[in-house]
Design a protein around this motif. Structure first.
Motif, mmCIF file in Angstrom:
data_model
loop_
_atom_site.group_PDB
_atom_site.id
_atom_site.type_symbol
_atom_site.label_atom_id
_atom_site.label_comp_id
_atom_site.label_asym_id
_atom_site.label_seq_id
_atom_site.Cartn_x
_atom_site.Cartn_y
_atom_site.Cartn_z
ATOM 1 N N LEU A 48 0.827 -1.210 0.000
ATOM 2 C CA LEU A 48 0.000 0.000 0.000
ATOM 3 C C LEU A 48 0.861 1.259 0.000
ATOM 4 O O LEU A 48 0.480 2.280 -0.579
ATOM 5 C CB LEU A 48 -0.936 0.005 1.211
ATOM 6 N N THR A 49 2.004 1.191 0.659
ATOM 7 C CA THR A 49 2.900 2.351 0.692
ATOM 8 C C THR A 49 3.835 2.376 -0.508
ATOM 9 O O THR A 49 4.384 3.429 -0.837
ATOM 10 C CB THR A 49 3.742 2.356 1.977
ATOM 11 N N GLU A 50 4.017 1.224 -1.155
ATOM 12 C CA GLU A 50 4.987 1.132 -2.250
ATOM 13 C C GLU A 50 4.391 1.467 -3.612
ATOM 14 O O GLU A 50 5.136 1.888 -4.511
ATOM 15 C CB GLU A 50 5.584 -0.274 -2.280
ATOM 16 N N ILE A 51 3.091 1.272 -3.809
ATOM 17 C CA ILE A 51 2.529 1.581 -5.124
ATOM 18 C C ILE A 51 2.535 3.095 -5.330
ATOM 19 O O ILE A 51 2.439 3.866 -4.368
ATOM 20 C CB ILE A 51 1.109 1.006 -5.321
ATOM 21 N N GLN A 59 18.515 15.350 2.576
ATOM 22 C CA GLN A 59 19.263 15.053 1.348
ATOM 23 C C GLN A 59 18.356 14.392 0.315
ATOM 24 O O GLN A 59 18.376 14.750 -0.869
ATOM 25 C CB GLN A 59 20.455 14.156 1.671
ATOM 26 N N LEU A 60 17.566 13.420 0.766
ATOM 27 C CA LEU A 60 16.645 12.748 -0.154
ATOM 28 C C LEU A 60 15.600 13.717 -0.679
ATOM 29 O O LEU A 60 15.306 13.738 -1.882
ATOM 30 C CB LEU A 60 15.959 11.575 0.562
ATOM 31 N N ALA A 61 15.030 14.529 0.206
ATOM 32 C CA ALA A 61 13.998 15.483 -0.207
ATOM 33 C C ALA A 61 14.549 16.510 -1.185
ATOM 34 O O ALA A 61 13.887 16.871 -2.166
ATOM 35 C CB ALA A 61 13.417 16.183 1.020
ATOM 36 N N SER A 62 15.773 16.972 -0.937
ATOM 37 C CA SER A 62 16.390 17.946 -1.835
ATOM 38 C C SER A 62 16.610 17.366 -3.223
ATOM 39 O O SER A 62 16.340 18.016 -4.243
ATOM 40 C CB SER A 62 17.728 18.421 -1.255
ATOM 41 N N PRO A 96 0.454 13.763 -11.929
ATOM 42 C CA PRO A 96 0.645 12.371 -11.506
ATOM 43 C C PRO A 96 2.109 12.037 -11.254
ATOM 44 O O PRO A 96 2.427 11.242 -10.367
ATOM 45 C CB PRO A 96 0.064 11.554 -12.661
ATOM 46 N N LEU A 97 2.998 12.662 -12.009
ATOM 47 C CA LEU A 97 4.424 12.410 -11.820
ATOM 48 C C LEU A 97 4.894 12.957 -10.480
ATOM 49 O O LEU A 97 5.631 12.291 -9.744
ATOM 50 C CB LEU A 97 5.214 13.050 -12.959
ATOM 51 N N ALA A 98 4.470 14.162 -10.138
ATOM 52 C CA ALA A 98 4.870 14.759 -8.863
ATOM 53 C C ALA A 98 4.345 13.936 -7.691
ATOM 54 O O ALA A 98 5.030 13.750 -6.681
ATOM 55 C CB ALA A 98 4.366 16.195 -8.774
ATOM 56 N N ILE A 99 3.128 13.417 -7.819
ATOM 57 C CA ILE A 99 2.563 12.599 -6.740
ATOM 58 C C ILE A 99 3.321 11.285 -6.606
ATOM 59 O O ILE A 99 3.607 10.837 -5.483
ATOM 60 C CB ILE A 99 1.059 12.373 -6.972
ATOM 61 N N ARG A 100 3.668 10.654 -7.718
ATOM 62 C CA ARG A 100 4.437 9.410 -7.657
ATOM 63 C C ARG A 100 5.782 9.635 -6.977
ATOM 64 O O ARG A 100 6.180 8.879 -6.090
ATOM 65 C CB ARG A 100 4.643 8.836 -9.063
ATOM 66 N N MET A 101 6.479 10.672 -7.405
ATOM 67 C CA MET A 101 7.779 10.975 -6.824
ATOM 68 C C MET A 101 7.642 11.339 -5.348
ATOM 69 O O MET A 101 8.447 10.916 -4.505
ATOM 70 C CB MET A 101 8.445 12.125 -7.584
ATOM 71 N N GLY A 102 6.622 12.106 -5.047
ATOM 72 C CA GLY A 102 6.424 12.565 -3.680
ATOM 73 C C GLY A 102 6.060 11.450 -2.722
ATOM 74 O O GLY A 102 6.563 11.395 -1.590
ATOM 75 N N LYS A 103 5.211 10.531 -3.162
ATOM 76 C CA LYS A 103 4.829 9.423 -2.288
ATOM 77 C C LYS A 103 6.031 8.544 -1.984
ATOM 78 O O LYS A 103 6.237 8.126 -0.826
ATOM 79 C CB LYS A 103 3.700 8.601 -2.909
ATOM 80 N N GLN A 104 6.817 8.233 -2.996
ATOM 81 C CA GLN A 104 7.997 7.396 -2.781
ATOM 82 C C GLN A 104 8.950 8.053 -1.790
ATOM 83 O O GLN A 104 9.458 7.410 -0.866
ATOM 84 C CB GLN A 104 8.698 7.153 -4.110
#
Length: 266
Positions: A100-103, A233-236, A210-218
């Protein structure tokens, strides 16, 4: 995606796709939508299919009948005294919860009624949750001599530590408003407004890139398990990469020009 168990002509999991939203409905109403091994396998298969489906922008998990989900199937659990069986069951459940967190798509729990034990865990592991005022929540395994260890993982990552532990050692129910106050659910509405509120939340998500949401959720789930410096560092890096995407340029240009953006998922 459908699967079958004790009712051979009845699918235990229903999938409906409409307007970029995939709705998965637990369909074991006589068993209060308990998470049997067959149900968990069906859910894992459905989530895997959805993860690969770029036409799906959001996922809703719902329950048929009187309950959202009453947790594991106690009769199935008592059918075996083998440690290996129970290890397999709880690992399978953990695998589903992690998915659920990975999709890439946001997952929303539509909670119309009770969510207990692993059902409460399911709510906690969804990215978002909308509840009816009739919904109630508990991690009630302790009432039958079983500490809700696996539900505690998601629960303790949603609500305060002492509030989570009190629920785990008392098995007491909390109502929807209290669940919202504690951070287990996002929104609480009257029963007849539940579907409309879920639709409003989905519409807000579908209006975004949709791309921003995919990147943001991951990034969101990865940074939660990191130290502060590593998280930044990851967020930047995520934001820098996001800025290179066509959608970000379109969104900023549209904001400056005071027009609606046209996101393309690139």
């Amino acid at each position: 995606m459908t699967a079958h168990e004790e009712r051979p002509n009845e699918p235990i999991l229903l999938r409906r796709d409409e307007g970029g939203i995939a709705t998965l409905t637990l369909n074991r109403p006589q068993q209060f939508n308990s998470l049997s091994m067959a149900m968990l396998e069906a859910l894992i298969g459905a989530i895997d299919d959805i993860a690969r489906d770029e036409s799906v922008r959001a996922v809703v998990i719902a329950g048929e009948g009187k309950a959202f989900c009453a947790g594991h199937d106690l009769k199935e659990m008592r059918s075996s005294h083998a440690l290996a069986f129970h290890q397999q069951l709880f690992r399978l459940c953990g695998r589903f919860m992690m998915k659920l967190t990975e999709i890439p798509q946001p997952v929303i729990a539509r909670v119309h009624s009770i969510a207990t034990a692993a059902g409460c865990q399911l709510v906690s592991m969804c990215d978002l949750a909308v509840a009816s005022e009739n919904a109630r929540f508990a991690v009630s395994g302790i009432n039958v001599g079983l500490f809700c260890a696996t539900p505690s993982v998601g629960l303790s990552r949603n609500v305060g530590r002492k509030e989570a532990f009190e629920m785990l050692v008392t098995g007491d129910f909390i109502d929807a408003r209290e669940a919202q106050r504690r951070g287990l659910v996002n929104r609480v509405v009257p029963p007849d407004e539940l579907d409309a509120e879920v639709e409003r939340l989905c519409a807000s998500i579908l209006a975004k890139s949709p791309l921003a949401i995919r990147m943001g959720k991951q990034m969101f789930y990865k940074q939660l398990e990191m130290g502060l410096d590593a998280a930044y560092q990851l967020a930047s890096e995520t934001m820098a990469c996001n800025m290179m995407c066509e959608d970000a340029g379109e969104g900023i240009d549209a904001f400056v020009a005071k027009r609606k953006p046209e996101f393309r998922g690139r």
